[in-house]
Enzyme design. Structure first.
Site, PDB file in Angstrom:
ATOM      1  N   LYS A 101      -4.430  13.467  -7.461  1.00 13.25           N
ATOM      2  CA  LYS A 101      -3.848  13.429  -6.115  1.00 13.25           C
ATOM      3  C   LYS A 101      -2.928  14.630  -5.870  1.00 13.25           C
ATOM      4  O   LYS A 101      -2.577  15.365  -6.804  1.00 13.25           O
ATOM      5  CB  LYS A 101      -3.105  12.101  -5.927  1.00 13.25           C
ATOM      6  CG  LYS A 101      -4.047  10.875  -5.925  1.00 13.25           C
ATOM      7  CD  LYS A 101      -3.270   9.577  -5.677  1.00 13.25           C
ATOM      8  CE  LYS A 101      -4.190   8.373  -5.599  1.00 13.25           C
ATOM      9  NZ  LYS A 101      -3.432   7.106  -5.335  1.00 13.25           N
ATOM     10  N   TYR A 133     -10.385   5.339   1.890  1.00 11.14           N
ATOM     11  CA  TYR A 133      -9.514   4.200   1.589  1.00 11.14           C
ATOM     12  C   TYR A 133      -9.677   3.060   2.593  1.00 11.14           C
ATOM     13  O   TYR A 133      -8.753   2.254   2.754  1.00 11.14           O
ATOM     14  CB  TYR A 133      -8.059   4.659   1.533  1.00 11.14           C
ATOM     15  CG  TYR A 133      -7.653   5.261   0.198  1.00 11.14           C
ATOM     16  CD1 TYR A 133      -7.664   4.498  -0.973  1.00 11.14           C
ATOM     17  CD2 TYR A 133      -7.238   6.588   0.098  1.00 11.14           C
ATOM     18  CE1 TYR A 133      -7.290   5.032  -2.196  1.00 11.14           C
ATOM     19  CE2 TYR A 133      -6.860   7.140  -1.137  1.00 11.14           C
ATOM     20  CZ  TYR A 133      -6.888   6.348  -2.270  1.00 11.14           C
ATOM     21  OH  TYR A 133      -6.511   6.873  -3.479  1.00 11.14           O
ATOM     22  N   ASN A 146       1.246   8.563  -6.832  1.00 10.03           N
ATOM     23  CA  ASN A 146       1.022   8.087  -8.197  1.00 10.03           C
ATOM     24  C   ASN A 146      -0.062   8.865  -8.964  1.00 10.03           C
ATOM     25  O   ASN A 146      -0.721   8.326  -9.840  1.00 10.03           O
ATOM     26  CB  ASN A 146       0.753   6.578  -8.206  1.00 10.03           C
ATOM     27  CG  ASN A 146      -0.537   6.221  -7.500  1.00 10.03           C
ATOM     28  OD1 ASN A 146      -1.176   7.066  -6.900  1.00 10.03           O
ATOM     29  ND2 ASN A 146      -0.927   4.962  -7.579  1.00 10.03           N
ATOM     30  N   HIS A 192      -6.379   8.692  -8.687  1.00  6.10           N
ATOM     31  CA  HIS A 192      -7.256   7.606  -8.245  1.00  6.10           C
ATOM     32  C   HIS A 192      -8.353   7.434  -9.281  1.00  6.10           C
ATOM     33  O   HIS A 192      -8.842   8.429  -9.822  1.00  6.10           O
ATOM     34  CB  HIS A 192      -7.916   7.918  -6.895  1.00  6.10           C
ATOM     35  CG  HIS A 192      -9.022   6.954  -6.566  1.00  6.10           C
ATOM     36  ND1 HIS A 192      -8.779   5.717  -6.014  1.00  6.10           N
ATOM     37  CD2 HIS A 192     -10.361   7.010  -6.798  1.00  6.10           C
ATOM     38  CE1 HIS A 192      -9.925   5.065  -5.895  1.00  6.10           C
ATOM     39  NE2 HIS A 192     -10.903   5.829  -6.369  1.00  6.10           N
ATOM     40  N   GLU A 239     -18.093   5.612  -4.305  1.00  3.29           N
ATOM     41  CA  GLU A 239     -17.105   6.702  -4.248  1.00  3.29           C
ATOM     42  C   GLU A 239     -17.694   8.023  -4.735  1.00  3.29           C
ATOM     43  O   GLU A 239     -17.366   9.088  -4.192  1.00  3.29           O
ATOM     44  CB  GLU A 239     -15.873   6.310  -5.062  1.00  3.29           C
ATOM     45  CG  GLU A 239     -15.100   5.178  -4.390  1.00  3.29           C
ATOM     46  CD  GLU A 239     -13.898   4.689  -5.194  1.00  3.29           C
ATOM     47  OE1 GLU A 239     -13.204   3.798  -4.690  1.00  3.29           O
ATOM     48  OE2 GLU A 239     -13.660   5.195  -6.309  1.00  3.29           O
TER      49      GLU A 239
HETATM   50  P1  ADP Z   1      -5.115   1.845  -7.729  1.00  2.52           P
HETATM   51  O1  ADP Z   1      -5.043   3.276  -7.233  1.00  2.52           O
HETATM   52  O2  ADP Z   1      -4.356   1.671  -9.014  1.00  2.52           O
HETATM   53  O3  ADP Z   1      -6.538   1.332  -7.825  1.00  2.52           O
HETATM   54  P2  ADP Z   1      -4.869   0.240  -5.311  1.00  2.52           P
HETATM   55  O4  ADP Z   1      -6.348   0.386  -5.167  1.00  2.52           O
HETATM   56  O5  ADP Z   1      -4.301  -1.124  -5.270  1.00  2.52           O
HETATM   57  O6  ADP Z   1      -4.348   0.930  -6.673  1.00  2.52           O
HETATM   58  O7  ADP Z   1      -4.138   1.070  -4.168  1.00  2.52           O
HETATM   59  C1  ADP Z   1      -4.622   2.327  -3.756  1.00  2.52           C
HETATM   60  C2  ADP Z   1      -3.471   3.285  -3.643  1.00  2.52           C
HETATM   61  O8  ADP Z   1      -2.594   2.846  -2.603  1.00  2.52           O
HETATM   62  C3  ADP Z   1      -2.572   3.374  -4.894  1.00  2.52           C
HETATM   63  O9  ADP Z   1      -3.077   4.246  -5.884  1.00  2.52           O
HETATM   64  C4  ADP Z   1      -1.267   3.863  -4.298  1.00  2.52           C
HETATM   65  O10 ADP Z   1      -1.320   5.274  -4.036  1.00  2.52           O
HETATM   66  C5  ADP Z   1      -1.241   3.139  -2.956  1.00  2.52           C
HETATM   67  N1  ADP Z   1      -0.505   1.866  -3.077  1.00  2.52           N
HETATM   68  C6  ADP Z   1      -0.931   0.714  -3.640  1.00  2.52           C
HETATM   69  N2  ADP Z   1      -0.003  -0.250  -3.583  1.00  2.52           N
HETATM   70  C7  ADP Z   1       1.044   0.301  -2.942  1.00  2.52           C
HETATM   71  C8  ADP Z   1       2.336  -0.171  -2.548  1.00  2.52           C
HETATM   72  N3  ADP Z   1       2.718  -1.436  -2.801  1.00  2.52           N
HETATM   73  N4  ADP Z   1       3.172   0.680  -1.917  1.00  2.52           N
HETATM   74  C9  ADP Z   1       2.801   1.964  -1.652  1.00  2.52           C
HETATM   75  N5  ADP Z   1       1.579   2.477  -1.989  1.00  2.52           N
HETATM   76  C10 ADP Z   1       0.724   1.666  -2.620  1.00  2.52           C
HETATM   77 MG    MG Z   2      -7.938   1.089  -6.289  1.00  2.00          MG
END
Ligand code: ADP
Ligand code: MG
Length: 141
Positions: free
Chosen positions: A11, A51, A114, A117, A128
Site C-alpha cells: 500500500k 474494495y 496498514n 493487502h 483480485e
Molecule cells: P485485511 O486487509 O486484513 O483483509 P479487511 O479486509 O477487513 O482487512 O479490511 C480491508 C482494509 O480496510 C484493511 O486492510 C484496512 O486498511 C481497512 N480497515 C479495516 N478495518 C478498519 C477499521 N476498523 N478502521 C479503519 N480501516 C480499516
Molecule cells: Mg481483506
C-alpha cells in the site's frame, strides 16, 4: 497443500517508506514466487471497485482516500498455500495486534495505513488477480 496464487498489494504508506525490496525478500524467503508485478497509482474509481465488498463499512471513505494517496505495488504470489502464507507474513489487519516480525507489525502505523493487502480466499484471489492482471501478464515459473 496445493499450489495457489494470491493477490498482494504493498500500500502507499509502505511504498513511501521505501520497503518494497524488504517485503519482496520476505515473500522469497517464505518460498513465494512473484509471478506478476506492476506499480499503479489507483484512481478513486479503481479503488472503490477493488474494495466494493467494504462499501458500507464506516471506514470505506478513509480506506479509499488512503489507497489513492500514492502509488501501490501490486503482485501475484504463487506457492504452496500462498493465500494463508501471505496472510501470515502480513500479520493482523491492525498493526498494533499483529505478531512481532510480521510485515504490518514492522512497517505499518495504523489500521487504516496498514502497509499490505492480501487476498483472503481462493475465490477472492482469482477475482483480485483478474482485476489487475490479464492472462498474458502472469507467468508460471
Ligand atoms: P485485511 O486487509 O486484513 O483483509 P479487511 O479486509 O477487513 O482487512 O479490511 C480491508 C482494509 O480496510 C484493511 O486492510 C484496512 O486498511 C481497512 N480497515 C479495516 N478495518 C478498519 C477499521 N476498523 N478502521 C479503519 N480501516 C480499516
Ligand atoms: Mg481483506
Amino acid at each position: 497443500m496445493a499450489i495457489e496464487r494470491t493477490l498482494s498489494i504493498i500500500k502507499p504508506d509502505a511504498v513511501a517508506k521505501n520497503v518494497i525490496g524488504q517485503v519482496y525478500s520476505r515473500f522469497e524467503n517464505a518460498g513465494l514466487k512473484i509471478i506478476a508485478a506492476r506499480m499503479v497509482h489507483l484512481s478513486n474509481s479503481d479503488a472503490e471497485k477493488f474494495y466494493a465488498a467494504h462499501k458500507y463499512r464506516p471506514f470505506f471513505k478513509d480506506l479509499i482516500s488512503f489507497m489513492v494517496s500514492g502509488p501501490v505495488m501490486i503482485q501475484v504470489l504463487e506457492g504452496e498455500g500462498a493465500i494463508a502464507k501471505n496472510r501470515y507474513l502480513m500479520g493482523a489487519t491492525d498493526p498494533n495486534k499483529a505478531e512481532k516480525g510480521t510485515i504490518r507489525s514492522d512497517f505499518a502505523d495504523s489500521i487504516n495505513a496498514n502497509a499490505m493487502h492480501g487476498s483472503d480466499s481462493l475465490e477472492t484471489a482469482a477475482i483480485e488477480v483478474a482485476f489487475f492482471f490479464s492472462e498474458v501478464d502472469v507467468y508460471s515459473r
